[in-house]
Design an enzyme around this catalytic site. Structure first.
Site, PDB file in Angstrom:
ATOM      1  N   HIS A  27       9.770 -48.225 -61.921  1.00 14.94           N
ATOM      2  CA  HIS A  27       9.096 -48.634 -60.771  1.00 14.94           C
ATOM      3  C   HIS A  27       9.135 -50.130 -60.435  1.00 14.94           C
ATOM      4  CE1 HIS A  27       5.234 -47.242 -58.529  1.00 14.94           C
ATOM      5  NE2 HIS A  27       4.950 -48.524 -58.966  1.00 14.94           N
ATOM      6  N   LYS A  63       3.496 -44.759 -50.122  1.00 11.05           N
ATOM      7  CA  LYS A  63       3.333 -46.460 -50.371  1.00 11.05           C
ATOM      8  C   LYS A  63       4.745 -46.972 -50.919  1.00 11.05           C
ATOM      9  CE  LYS A  63       0.940 -49.047 -52.994  1.00 11.05           C
ATOM     10  NZ  LYS A  63      -0.363 -49.838 -53.424  1.00 11.05           N
ATOM     11  N   LYS A  72       7.098 -50.229 -52.119  1.00  8.76           N
ATOM     12  CA  LYS A  72       6.991 -51.429 -52.714  1.00  8.76           C
ATOM     13  C   LYS A  72       7.957 -52.457 -51.922  1.00  8.76           C
ATOM     14  CE  LYS A  72       3.685 -51.129 -55.627  1.00  8.76           C
ATOM     15  NZ  LYS A  72       2.432 -51.896 -55.798  1.00  8.76           N
ATOM     16  N   ASP A  81       3.399 -52.314 -49.663  1.00  9.00           N
ATOM     17  CA  ASP A  81       2.647 -53.261 -50.128  1.00  9.00           C
ATOM     18  C   ASP A  81       3.873 -54.267 -50.622  1.00  9.00           C
ATOM     19  OD1 ASP A  81       1.073 -54.657 -52.023  1.00  9.00           O
ATOM     20  OD2 ASP A  81       1.218 -53.259 -53.718  1.00  9.00           O
ATOM     21  N   GLU A 108      -0.244 -53.839 -47.306  1.00 10.71           N
ATOM     22  CA  GLU A 108      -1.123 -54.318 -48.248  1.00 10.71           C
ATOM     23  C   GLU A 108      -0.760 -56.047 -48.854  1.00 10.71           C
ATOM     24  OE1 GLU A 108      -2.364 -52.950 -53.063  1.00 10.71           O
ATOM     25  OE2 GLU A 108      -1.455 -51.560 -51.281  1.00 10.71           O
ATOM     26  N   ASP A 122      -5.776 -56.759 -51.458  1.00 10.36           N
ATOM     27  CA  ASP A 122      -5.718 -56.328 -52.787  1.00 10.36           C
ATOM     28  C   ASP A 122      -5.824 -57.438 -54.038  1.00 10.36           C
ATOM     29  OD1 ASP A 122      -5.312 -55.014 -55.295  1.00 10.36           O
ATOM     30  OD2 ASP A 122      -3.120 -54.693 -54.635  1.00 10.36           O
ATOM     31  N   LYS A 129     -10.513 -51.976 -56.826  1.00 10.97           N
ATOM     32  CA  LYS A 129      -9.944 -51.533 -58.071  1.00 10.97           C
ATOM     33  C   LYS A 129     -11.089 -52.022 -59.194  1.00 10.97           C
ATOM     34  CE  LYS A 129      -4.935 -52.313 -56.930  1.00 10.97           C
ATOM     35  NZ  LYS A 129      -3.790 -53.195 -57.333  1.00 10.97           N
ATOM     36  N   GLU A 144      -4.672 -43.975 -54.488  1.00 11.75           N
ATOM     37  CA  GLU A 144      -3.607 -43.819 -54.988  1.00 11.75           C
ATOM     38  C   GLU A 144      -3.748 -43.968 -56.584  1.00 11.75           C
ATOM     39  OE1 GLU A 144      -1.164 -47.662 -55.375  1.00 11.75           O
ATOM     40  OE2 GLU A 144      -2.908 -48.974 -54.342  1.00 11.75           O
TER      41      GLU A 144
END
Length: 385
Positions: free
Chosen positions: A20, A164, A166, A195, A221, A246, A270, A324
């Site tokens: 990831h 989304k 990255k 993001d 984001e 965020d 979050k 998410e």
């Protein structure tokens, strides 16, 4: 009065199904701090403290979360009222920051409180208005063809239709080309968001926002540092596409500043970053009053943290950009006795008492960092069970 008897913690390390890639780190495993609370009436609760990419993302690590709870939180709360509201009030007065640790303990107390009352945690947070939550998937391999194939598979399986990406690790032009190619391939089948994880300076972000808007991206984001609220306001004022805060949202005070300065179109809520379920609810409340859209964020938590978040997000009147909460799907091993329901592009919010889930303790023990094989009491125990 029901009091807190014990608070125990342990770390589990679970491999991810694929790497990831974020702007600041590449994840191949996820480390989660599990918190087990036992109360004087025999009711137990579970919580989770999870962050992304160790200290490269934020100022709390799994090891730090565990140490904070073991050395400071547990002694402070031993013998105190097990009410989540009273316990977290004591924590706020006595311990500065450490939002992830506080959230993990508060989650465990809410789990216990829900079991004690025989209701889901969502009912303790005001009551749910939805039973399912739309869930996106992050495409983070960094390879365009692989990301397109992965997205098409998710759509065919009816698991996700919002994605989304990255970005921020590569050159701006290269990143935008990657995003634009995926959007062209998927067309109107999917919503595409990006993001940046604070990777750009403001000048780069101005170019990036314009280029991504031209590529038909729906949401950007945290393109710049979370501390640069004025810069976020300038990017939001461009009006090209929705800008989401965020990392800049570390609780209700940050949310108030962003709302006052018109520094975001959307808030990523979050619970860990906010400092707990009640703090996350306060962040959402500020957004709703200010007319700012809501998005249910994640720290890539495992099943406990994800479902705790789901109980809160299920109470939001508006959830325009979905959630998410795919963290459990990223893990190579399912840690639950009964898998979560990810179908029809959404996640079902459990309806049982407390968090409404039961860990498979044999699997959990297999991934415990300390290698402890002791028999652990099932967290599904409820009053009279």
């Amino acid at each position: 009065m029901v009091t807190i008897e014990t608070i125990e913690t342990f770390i589990v390390d679970v491999p991810t199904i694929r790497q990831h890639v974020l702007a600041m780190a590449t994840m191949r495993t996820q480390a989660m701090v599990f918190v087990h609370v036992r109360c004087s009436d025999g009711v137990e609760g579970i919580g989770e403290g999870t962050t992304i990419g160790g200290l490269s993302y934020g100022d709390e690590s799994p090891e730090g979360i565990k140490l904070t709870i073991d050395r400071h939180v547990a002694p402070l709360l031993h013998g105190s009222d097990a009410s989540p509201a009273r316990a977290t009030m004591l924590l706020r007065k006595s311990i500065v920051g450490n939002h992830f640790a506080k959230n993990a303990v508060e989650t465990a107390l809410f789990d216990a409180a829900g079991k004690r009352a025989g209701v889901p945690v969502s009912e303790l947070l005001g009551g749910r208005v939805r039973d399912r939550l739309p869930v996106l998937w992050t495409l983070a391999s960094g390879d365009t063809a692989r990301d397109i194939a992965e997205a098409e598979t998710m759509i065919d399986q009816r698991r996700h239709k919002a994605f989304k990406l990255k970005i921020g690790k590569r050159d701006l032009v290269e990143d935008v080309a990657h995003v634009a190619a995926i959007k062209r391939a998927l067309g109107d089948q999917a919503s595409i968001r990006v993001d940046v994880n604070q990777a750009w300076d403001e000048a780069t972000a101005k170019r990036g926002v314009a280029m991504l808007a031209d590529a038909d991206v729906d949401l950007i984001e945290q393109p710049i540092s979370g501390a640069n609220v004025s810069g976020m306001a300038r990017l939001t004022a461009m009006g090209r596409t929705a800008i989401m805060a965020d990392e800049g949202l570390r609780g209700p005070i940050d949310a108030l500043r962003h709302a006052t300065d018109a520094a975001a179109d959307v808030f990523a809520v979050k619970i860990a970053q906010s400092g707990g379920l009640r703090a996350g609810a306060a962040v959402a409340g500020i957004a709703e009053v200010a007319g700012i859209g809501l998005y249910g964020g994640t720290m890539l938590e495992g099943p406990i943290g994800s479902i705790a978040s789901a109980h809160l997000f299920a109470t939001f009147a508006g959830l325009a950009f979905g959630t998410e909460l795919f963290g459990p799907l990223l893990l190579a091993e399912d840690l639950l006795a009964e898998p979560l329901d990810y179908t029809e592009f959404s996640l079902a919010v459990p309806s049982g008492p407390g968090l409404g889930l039961t860990l498979d303790m044999e699997k959990v023990r297999a991934f415990r960092r300390d290698g402890d094989r002791r028999t652990v009491i099932s967290i599904s125990k409820a009053v009279g069970a």
